[in-house]
Design an enzyme around this catalytic site. Structure first.
Site, short mmCIF file in Angstrom:
data_model
loop_
_atom_site.label_atom_id
_atom_site.label_comp_id
_atom_site.label_asym_id
_atom_site.label_seq_id
_atom_site.Cartn_x
_atom_site.Cartn_y
_atom_site.Cartn_z
N ASN A 189 -60.21 6.26 8.93
CA ASN A 189 -61.26 6.58 7.96
C ASN A 189 -60.63 6.67 6.56
O ASN A 189 -59.41 6.79 6.42
CB ASN A 189 -61.93 7.89 8.35
CG ASN A 189 -63.20 8.15 7.60
OD1 ASN A 189 -63.87 7.22 7.17
ND2 ASN A 189 -63.55 9.40 7.41
N ASN A 191 -60.16 8.88 4.45
CA ASN A 191 -59.36 10.04 4.07
C ASN A 191 -58.11 10.23 4.93
O ASN A 191 -57.39 11.22 4.77
CB ASN A 191 -60.21 11.31 4.12
CG ASN A 191 -60.73 11.62 5.53
OD1 ASN A 191 -60.48 10.88 6.48
ND2 ASN A 191 -61.46 12.71 5.66
N LYS A 192 -57.84 9.30 5.83
CA LYS A 192 -56.72 9.47 6.75
C LYS A 192 -55.39 9.06 6.11
O LYS A 192 -55.34 8.60 4.98
CB LYS A 192 -56.97 8.67 8.04
CG LYS A 192 -58.14 9.19 8.86
CD LYS A 192 -57.93 10.64 9.29
CE LYS A 192 -58.96 11.12 10.32
NZ LYS A 192 -60.32 11.21 9.78
N ILE A 193 -54.32 9.21 6.87
CA ILE A 193 -52.97 8.98 6.36
C ILE A 193 -52.81 7.54 5.86
O ILE A 193 -52.16 7.28 4.86
CB ILE A 193 -51.92 9.33 7.45
CG1 ILE A 193 -50.53 9.50 6.84
CG2 ILE A 193 -51.92 8.37 8.59
CD1 ILE A 193 -50.24 10.89 6.37
#
Length: 385
Positions: A189, A191-193
């Site tokens: 997604n 906002n992930k790493i």
């Protein structure tokens, strides 16, 4: 003038994303198949460093859904799930008509409590309802207690579906998260790493499992010259364009992990002289967290009455995003009435916990704003990193 928004975690470009996307348009692979999908799956298999097979999907939620199907979960079954998590961990259980059984957290990792887990399994078996699977989550990138949870899993012969949505780059005893259960999942997604804009993967131990997952993810089309379907399928495959973003992001993954861990160190240093604020850290050298999000616990009885909510509101007033820890699933209106095992650890963590801006693209100026705002709240001279 309103100050620039500091987000808790946002997409961080920096690899060769456009190169891979341009290749898509040059070769006209604008579809849910193509070289970027194959390459992204291969990149991840190499990164995870285990004998695993990766299938690219359009979300981590889709990966959890298919993972449950591969583990044989059907309507009427029961599935154990960590209560402190995002709702996507639990929703696929209900998609299948199964019943979620929620388990409390333990305080060191914030993840599933092994003691409460075993109590739940024993009780469900006594009721004649042995759970079909265990969904264990690496919350905010912190590995769960893998040895303890796996021992219980093996003892009662209940497979683990490993929710590593937040844990790419984390590891336990040197083994990458995503490879520690019977089946694993990762999320990409925004906002992930790293991100593919939206997407996820399923991580399987056998090629047969991966093939089954991809078959189901592409509408379960049978081998035939015409469109024939003998079972229900889903439209879950990742696009070749999104996979191209993922390939570019894989080139900067290690650096993103380093930068997230440096943000965690920033907060450890920032709160060093503050009473009543605990920065969650790795319990031992066995745990390696990507610190996707840095989480703190605020104890107003030790800091002069400053609550989690006072701190969150002060940060928001400065246009700095923060958020409470996940509200436990057993307290969510949509899951009200489902079985829950444990005490009030997860509930207390939710009431007093806060996730702070943790992005790999935060600047020195951003850190200075965060630091000054926190200094004002606690009226402390805090050592800067």
């Amino acid at each position: 003038m309103k100050k620039k928004r500091i987000y808790i975690s946002e997409a961080h470009k920096g690899g060769r994303e456009l190169f891979y996307i341009q290749e898509v348009f040059k070769d006209n692979w604008i579809a849910t198949e193509g070289p970027n999908i194959v390459g992204f799956e291969s990149d991840l298999e190499n990164y995870l460093q285990e004998e695993v097979h990766v299938g690219a999907l359009n979300s981590g939620t889709a990966a959890l859904h298919l993972g449950l199907i591969l583990l044989g979960v059907k309507s009427g079954d029961e599935v154990i799930c960590q209560t402190m998590t995002f709702s996507a961990s639990a929703n696929p259980i209900v998609y299948l008509g199964a019943t979620p059984i929620f388990i409390d957290s333990e305080v060191e990792t914030l993840n599933m409590c092994p003691v409460a887990l075993e109590k739940a399994i024993v009780h469900r078996i006594l009721l004649g309802k042995k759970p079909k699977a265990i969904i264990a989550v690496h919350l905010y990138g912190m590995p769960f207690r893998v040895d303890e949870i796996r021992a219980i899993s093996c003892k009662y012969e209940i497979p683990i579906l490993e929710d590593s949505a937040e844990a790419l780059g984390s590891s336990y005893k040197g083994k990458k998260c995503g490879t520690l259960g019977e089946i694993g999942i990762l999320s990409f997604n925004g906002n992930k790493i790293i991100t593919t804009s939206g997407g996820g993967v399923i991580v399987t131990k056998t090629l047969e499992q991966k093939s089954k997952a991809i078959f189901l993810a592409t509408q379960a089309r049978d081998e035939a010259p015409h469109y024939q379907h003998s079972q229900i399928g889903y439209n879950y495959r990742m696009s070749n364009i999104c996979a191209g973003i993922g390939r570019g992001q894989m080139e900067v993954l290690d650096n993103h992990v380093i930068l997230r861990r440096e943000m965690h160190d920033f907060y450890v240093n920032l709160f060093e002289n503050i009473d009543g604020v605990l920065v969650f850290n790795e319990p031992s050298a066995d745990f390696f967290s990507n610190f996707w999000l840095t989480a703190i616990l605020v104890d107003e009885t030790k800091n002069g009455g400053i609550t989690r909510e006072i701190l969150r509101a002060a940060l928001e007033a400065e246009n700095i995003e923060s958020r409470p820890l996940w509200k436990p699933m057993h307290l969510q209106p949509v899951f009200e009435g489902y079985p829950y095992y444990g005490a009030k650890v997860a509930e207390t963590l939710f009431e007093n916990g806060l996730c702070l801006p943790s992005g790999s693209n935060l600047s020195d100026e951003d850190r200075e704003r965060i630091s000054k705002t926190i200094q004002v709240v606690f009226k402390k001279e805090i050592k800067n990193s």
